[in-house]
Design a protein around this motif. Structure first.
Motif, PDB file in Angstrom:
ATOM      1  N   LEU A  24       0.824  -1.210   0.000  1.00  0.00           N
ATOM      2  CA  LEU A  24       0.000   0.000   0.000  1.00  0.00           C
ATOM      3  C   LEU A  24       0.863   1.267   0.000  1.00  0.00           C
ATOM      4  O   LEU A  24       0.572   2.223  -0.728  1.00  0.00           O
ATOM      5  CB  LEU A  24      -0.960  -0.013   1.184  1.00  0.00           C
ATOM      6  N   ALA A  25       1.921   1.278   0.780  1.00  0.00           N
ATOM      7  CA  ALA A  25       2.836   2.420   0.793  1.00  0.00           C
ATOM      8  C   ALA A  25       3.539   2.557  -0.565  1.00  0.00           C
ATOM      9  O   ALA A  25       3.704   3.667  -1.086  1.00  0.00           O
ATOM     10  CB  ALA A  25       3.857   2.257   1.913  1.00  0.00           C
ATOM     11  N   PHE A  26       3.930   1.431  -1.150  1.00  0.00           N
ATOM     12  CA  PHE A  26       4.605   1.431  -2.450  1.00  0.00           C
ATOM     13  C   PHE A  26       3.706   2.038  -3.527  1.00  0.00           C
ATOM     14  O   PHE A  26       4.156   2.841  -4.343  1.00  0.00           O
ATOM     15  CB  PHE A  26       4.983  -0.014  -2.813  1.00  0.00           C
ATOM     16  N   TRP A  27       2.437   1.679  -3.537  1.00  0.00           N
ATOM     17  CA  TRP A  27       1.517   2.216  -4.544  1.00  0.00           C
ATOM     18  C   TRP A  27       1.395   3.722  -4.466  1.00  0.00           C
ATOM     19  O   TRP A  27       1.182   4.389  -5.480  1.00  0.00           O
ATOM     20  CB  TRP A  27       0.153   1.554  -4.429  1.00  0.00           C
ATOM     21  N   LYS A  28       1.537   4.306  -3.288  1.00  0.00           N
ATOM     22  CA  LYS A  28       1.466   5.766  -3.157  1.00  0.00           C
ATOM     23  C   LYS A  28       2.620   6.439  -3.888  1.00  0.00           C
ATOM     24  O   LYS A  28       2.498   7.566  -4.351  1.00  0.00           O
ATOM     25  CB  LYS A  28       1.464   6.170  -1.686  1.00  0.00           C
ATOM     26  N   THR A  29       3.738   5.754  -3.996  1.00  0.00           N
ATOM     27  CA  THR A  29       4.916   6.282  -4.676  1.00  0.00           C
ATOM     28  C   THR A  29       4.975   5.880  -6.149  1.00  0.00           C
ATOM     29  O   THR A  29       5.311   6.689  -7.007  1.00  0.00           O
ATOM     30  CB  THR A  29       6.203   5.757  -3.992  1.00  0.00           C
TER      31      THR A  29
END
Length: 153
Positions: free
Chosen positions: A18-23
């Protein structure tokens, strides 16, 4: 040089995804939350595919060490059609074959499951993605339009 490992996501990976998708991912989805991704992995444990980059010094250390998340794709199969979502590669790792490796893994999964054709969700405004999908052999189907209706607010 690094070692790229392609594998299904585990429950412990979901916050990092989920954090990766934000980037790395373009746009957001109504399902981009912990509950949505947990349901995906619970229903189909092999659908969310990760690309993990392992530096050479880590390869020789501990067996099972995965390294850094550098790419994702969701390879969903409903028993009839094959669908790709959330193909995302870390901005600093693009044009290094990561997306190609993820797509190859997804397509191999679909073939194993008996899939005959795959479609991909690609934002109209994401011109960079259009070039990548075209290079991978995908073409837009202009005569189709996606219709949506949210089931929750």
């Amino acid at each position: 040089m690094t070692d790229l490992r392609i594998r299904p996501a585990l429950h412990d990976d979901l916050d990092a995804v989920l954090a990766f998708w934000k980037t790395a991912a373009e746009g957001t989805s109504i399902s981009d939350d912990r509950n949505g991704v947990e349901r995906l992995v619970a229903r189909d444990p092999e659908a969310l595919i990760l690309a993990m980059e392992v530096p050479p010094r880590e390869r020789s250390r501990a067996w099972g060490r995965d390294g850094e998340l550098v790419g994702t794709v969701i390879a969903g199969f409903d028993g009839w059609r094959c669908h790709l979502y959330r193909l995302a590669v870390h901005p600093e790792r693009r044009r290094q074959g990561i997306a190609s490796a993820l797509l190859a893994a997804a397509e191999e999964r679909f073939v194993r499951l008996g899939g005959r054709r795959v479609d991909a969700m690609v934002l109209v405004r994401n011109e960079t993605a259009h070039h990548a999908w075209g290079a991978a052999g995908y073409r837009p189907q202009e005569h189709w339009r996606r219709w949506v209706k949210p089931l929750t607010d």
